[in-house]
Design an enzyme around this catalytic site. Structure first.
Site, PDB file in Angstrom:
ATOM      1  CG  HIS A 142      -0.311   0.175   2.523  1.00 27.63           C
ATOM      2  ND1 HIS A 142       0.066  -0.886   3.327  1.00 27.63           N
ATOM      3  CD2 HIS A 142       0.036   1.287   3.212  1.00 27.63           C
ATOM      4  CE1 HIS A 142       0.603  -0.433   4.430  1.00 27.63           C
ATOM      5  NE2 HIS A 142       0.600   0.891   4.402  1.00 27.63           N
TER       6      HIS A 142
ATOM      7  N   GLY B   9       3.314   5.556   9.439  1.00 28.22           N
ATOM      8  CA  GLY B   9       4.672   5.627   8.942  1.00 28.22           C
ATOM      9  C   GLY B   9       5.465   4.368   9.215  1.00 28.22           C
TER      10      GLY B   9
ATOM     11  CB  SER C  26       3.206   1.098   6.278  1.00 29.35           C
ATOM     12  OG  SER C  26       1.904   1.145   6.778  1.00 29.35           O
TER      13      SER C  26
ATOM     14  CB  SER D 153       0.057  -5.115   6.632  1.00 27.34           C
ATOM     15  OG  SER D 153      -1.088  -4.727   5.900  1.00 27.34           O
TER      16      SER D 153
END
Length: 388
Positions: A232, A340, A342, A357
């Site tokens: 993402h 942040g 991720s 995730s």
């Protein structure tokens, strides 16, 4: 990694393995946070003072208790595959039990118990096999879930498929209808969560992350030629900037939703190292493999926002229902995380586990975080993990 001062080079190198988009290790709930599969055996974890401190802080352990747990979890990870083979079709799943320091293996047939126990595992007799539960969970994956359903996974401890719903939405007609359809397909248990999962993307702020567009994320693990991170965080073809704002690489592959993983190829002038950043909490960690930790094992995370955080593995192969769509085959943890983080690194000892995730909550009040297993990412793109 780009040539720069020794300190920045170390940070950049570590970030190539850390990830968790702009957040530092830790599990926050189930939202892709912009920011491994099993090996035959796990290398002995190095119990540094910093790692033991983090486990004391986040797991309530003493230093000696943390060391013993790492040893026991390593043994359980090695035993898990052998026990699965011994149980055969009667295998009902397995998990690490912290109270005993042993692996528990569920079996559907008493005839298989002695063979499993002879290997050194405890057993529990259950009704449903792991294969049957996986099939029931796969049927749920074909259903469209409403926003009030946070996700679903196979839980070997309850011998059921656990459907997690947002507490305030439990009585909503759409949620109840989904649960009824789920129960029609197999054994289902309903659990509640305080909040819906969300991604942990963050705007462009300071730190040592990577950037794509106006999004900041964290590097997961170095692979030969680049690094893996959360899908993402960017689409295939998107340019990536390093911590210093200079051109770093390009997303060569990305999948989200459905999956949440991506591969970034780095440009010349940058190189990869088998390191995860410890952020001063612990010494920087070398990555030596990707042996998968069992449910119940301790696990730690590194990210550019919340740095180094620890918790336990709560579930595997969970489908997480983000607002952008469902993501499959995720691992659920009690580690906290924030925006942040991720893409960042999840480690068990020195074994790579996956990239952050998303989740719910934060590192002040607590929460849960999900990661995409690293071995799945390596297999999807034909990558080789950079190990020490």
């Amino acid at each position: 990694m780009k040539h720069t001062t020794p300190l920045r080079a170390a940070v950049a190198a570590l970030l190539l393995t850390v990830g968790l988009g702009a957040a530092d290790a830790g599990a926050a709930g189930a939202a892709p946070l912009r920011e491994p599969a099993a090996a035959s055996s796990a290398a002995a974890p190095s119990a540094s003072a910093g790692l033991l401190d983090a486990m004391r802080r986040d797991l309530g352990l003493t230093a000696s208790g943390a060391e013993e747990r790492l040893r026991a979890e390593k043994a359980a990870a090695v035993l898990e595959g052998t026990a699965r083979k011994a149980a055969g079709g009667a295998y009902g799943g397995s998990w690490y039990e912290p109270s005993t320091g042993r692996l528990v293996v569920a079996v559907t047939d008493r005839a298989e118990e002695s063979a499993v126990r002879a290997l050194g595992a405890d057993t529990r007799l259950v009704r449903h096999s792991a294969a049957a539960l996986d099939s029931a969970k796969a049927r749920l994956d074909t259903l469209g879930a409403p926003p009030g359903v946070a996700g679903w996974h196979v839980d070997p401890r309850t011998n059921s498929v656990v459907v997690t719903v947002v507490r305030t939405e439990r009585e909503a007609p759409a949620v109840q209808a989904f649960v009824e359809r789920a129960r029609a397909g197999g054994p289902v248990t309903v659990a509640e969560t305080a909040q819906a999962p969300r991604t942990y993307a963050a705007g462009t702020v300071g730190g040592d992350p990577y950037y794509t567009g106006n999004v900041r994320c964290s590097i997961g693990f170095s692979v030969h030629g680049g690094f893996v991170t959360a899908g993402h965080c960017g689409q295939a073809g998107a340019a990536v900037r390093g911590w210093d704002g200079s051109a770093m690489g390009t997303f060569r592959g990305s999948s989200f939703p459905g999956d949440d993983y991506a591969y970034v190829a780095v440009h010349s002038g940058w190189w990869t190292v088998p390191v995860v950043l410890g952020w001063g909490t612990i010494p920087d960690r070398l990555v030596r493999g990707s042996a998968e930790a069992p449910v119940g094992a301790s696990i730690c995370r590194s990210g550019s926002t919340t740095h180094w955080r620890c918790g336990t593995v709560l579930a595997k192969n969970e489908t997480v229902n983000y607002s952008q769509g469902a993501v499959h085959q995720m691992t659920k943890t009690s580690v906290c995380a924030e925006g942040g983080d991720s893409g960042g690194s999840f480690l068990s000892g020195d074994q790579a586990q996956g990239v952050t995730s998303g989740g719910w909550g934060n590192c002040s009040s607590g929460g849960q975080t999900w990661f995409q297993p690293v071995n799945e990412i390596l297999g999807r793109y034909g990558l080789t993990l950079h190990t020490a």
